[in-house]
Design an enzyme around this catalytic site. Structure first.
Site, PDB file in Angstrom:
ATOM      1  N   THR A  93      36.130  -8.103 -34.082  1.00  0.00           N
ATOM      2  CA  THR A  93      36.336  -6.957 -34.971  1.00  0.00           C
ATOM      3  C   THR A  93      37.218  -5.937 -34.262  1.00  0.00           C
ATOM      4  OG1 THR A  93      34.173  -7.402 -35.889  1.00  0.00           O
ATOM      5  CG2 THR A  93      35.142  -5.284 -36.429  1.00  0.00           C
ATOM      6  N   LYS A 121      27.083  13.766 -21.217  1.00  0.00           N
ATOM      7  CA  LYS A 121      26.847  15.168 -20.846  1.00  0.00           C
ATOM      8  C   LYS A 121      25.947  15.847 -21.858  1.00  0.00           C
ATOM      9  CE  LYS A 121      31.568  15.677 -19.085  1.00  0.00           C
ATOM     10  NZ  LYS A 121      32.824  16.373 -19.424  1.00  0.00           N
ATOM     11  N   HIS A 175      28.469  -4.747 -42.744  1.00  0.00           N
ATOM     12  CA  HIS A 175      29.734  -5.037 -42.066  1.00  0.00           C
ATOM     13  C   HIS A 175      30.767  -5.281 -43.173  1.00  0.00           C
ATOM     14  CE1 HIS A 175      32.442  -6.171 -39.020  1.00  0.00           C
ATOM     15  NE2 HIS A 175      31.771  -7.131 -38.398  1.00  0.00           N
TER      16      HIS A 175
HETATM   17  C1  NCD Z   1      29.306 -10.441 -36.368  1.00  0.00           C
HETATM   18  C2  NCD Z   1      28.745  -9.050 -36.146  1.00  0.00           C
HETATM   19  O1  NCD Z   1      29.105  -8.376 -35.188  1.00  0.00           O
HETATM   20  O2  NCD Z   1      27.951  -8.664 -36.979  1.00  0.00           O
HETATM   21  N1  NCD Z   1      30.456 -10.693 -35.632  1.00  0.00           N
HETATM   22  C3  NCD Z   1      31.659 -10.213 -36.062  1.00  0.00           C
HETATM   23  O3  NCD Z   1      31.838  -9.059 -36.361  1.00  0.00           O
HETATM   24  N2  NCD Z   1      32.643 -11.124 -36.184  1.00  0.00           N
HETATM   25  C4  NCD Z   1      28.276 -11.496 -36.281  1.00  0.00           C
HETATM   26  C5  NCD Z   1      27.472 -11.647 -35.032  1.00  0.00           C
HETATM   27  O4  NCD Z   1      27.607 -10.902 -34.064  1.00  0.00           O
HETATM   28  O5  NCD Z   1      26.653 -12.574 -35.011  1.00  0.00           O
END
Ligand code: NCD
Length: 360
Positions: A93, A121, A175
């Protein structure tokens, strides 16, 4: 795709009151001038927007292939700066957002842990965020707390320098940009067989704390006649909030712990990792759920057009030997993230017409 109502800050008393509203009641707050301004929840996206952003991602992908096209893209946002505030681990990401910014010529700065910022801080996260807003035009945030990106947007929208906030992963909750790239991957993979409408999708693994499958489930309301199969051990079953959302929107879903039985039925299998970072007690090896793993021998059980997806990183859920099969699309899915995030940033800054003009 017009987001009509303007935010009406004066209607909300304070953060706690705002936070506790139904998501559907607070979507307007994250819009400005008939467009999405902050990207916080998957519920913000409607079908015209999803179709549009996939189309824009395609155009960017094609333009970026040539020197002339990529030069054009790299001049679109030279006057803008982004802050990547990633205080929870991230590889894809983070890097895909970083590259998305750079494809459009943006300057970037980053914080990858609270230990290197003034939060040590004792500065409050709110003040830290306001500080970013003094320097940049876009904040992309990943945080272990569910409401952090939302609160950031809420705080900044009340200052005289509001900047767009994009949720790059909010704890075990949502997400939304992963859901966009997942839709893009599904639509591209099913291009010749009618797109995502009418398809059957299995989501497998830690559905309880997997923010990717939660956000993707919300998006299913935008597609006709999709059926979801939630495949999880009892302790990681999909939460009730998602199930009531699906019920409310008449989206069919089934729950099972028998992965093999649904393999031949579905058009896509979305594997997920056990999110052990959210386990409070270091009990047993929480990755040990072999019944929820996809192995090379399972390739014989699935349909010839069935795609295998994974947001990555993978642990044991997908055997490496599966990667060679053309139905394994997770590496393409990963790359799609960069095009989709570039499209999203281009949209947020209103340069999408300049991209479209290259094709007229
Ligand atoms: C995912 C997340 O961070 O939620 N990964 C991602 O963003 N590609 C899935 C995961 O960490 O399992």
């Amino acid at each position: 795709m017009e987001y009509h109502k303007e935010k009406t800050i004066q209607n909300y008393q304070g953060w706690d009151e705002f936070y506790n509203l139904e998501v559907s009641d607070k979507l307007d707050f994250f819009c400005k001038e008939r467009k999405l301004f902050d990207i916080i929840f998957a519920q913000q996206f409607d079908r015209p927007f999803l179709n549009y952003i996939c189309h824009l991602a395609n155009q960017i992908r094609i333009l970026a292939k040539t020197r002339m096209g990529s030069d054009k893209l790299s001049r679109l946002l030279v006057h803008k700066r982004a802050m990547l505030y990633f205080v929870q681990p991230s590889t894809r990401t983070f890097i895909s957002f970083l590259n998305a910014c750079h494809i459009l010529g943006m300057k970037t700065s980053e914080i990858r842990g609270t230990t290197t910022s003034s939060e040590v801080k004792g500065e409050s996260p709110e003040d830290t965020i306001r500080t970013f807003a003094s320097y940049v035009d876009l904040i992309i945030a990943r945080h272990p707390e569910a409401g952090f990106a939302e609160k950031t947007a809420w705080v900044l929208n009340q200052t005289n320098r509001p900047v767009s906030v994009v949720n790059g992963g909010s704890g075990p909750d949502q997400h939304p940009t992963q859901a966009l790239l997942d839709i893009y991957t599904l639509e591209r993979s099913f291009e010749r067989i009618g797109g995502l409408d009418g398809k059957k999708i299995a989501m497998v693994g830690d559905l309880k704390r997997g923010r990717t499958v939660r956000s993707l489930s919300y998006l299913m309301k935008n597609y006709e006649n999709v059926t979801l199969y939630f495949v999880a051990p009892d302790i990681f079953k999909m939460r009730d909030d998602i199930k009531s959302f699906l019920d409310k929107h008449a989206i069919k879903f089934y729950e099972t712990d028998d992965f093999e039985s649904i393999m031949p039925v579905v058009d896509a299998i979305y594997m997920t990792r056990i999110q052990k970072e959210y386990s409070s007690a270091p009990t047993k090896e929480t990755d040990a759920y072999p019944d929820f793993h996809f192995t090379a021998s399972h390739l014989d059980n699935i349909q010839s057009h069935c795609i295998i997806m994974h947001p990555l990183p993978r642990r044991y859920e997908i055997e490496v030997a599966v990667d060679k099969d053309p139905r394994a699309v997770y590496w393409r899915q990963e790359r799609n993230g960069m095009w989709m995030r570039t499209a999203l940033i281009a949209y947020l800054f209103g340069v999408e017409n300049e991209i479209a003009n290259e094709f007229s």
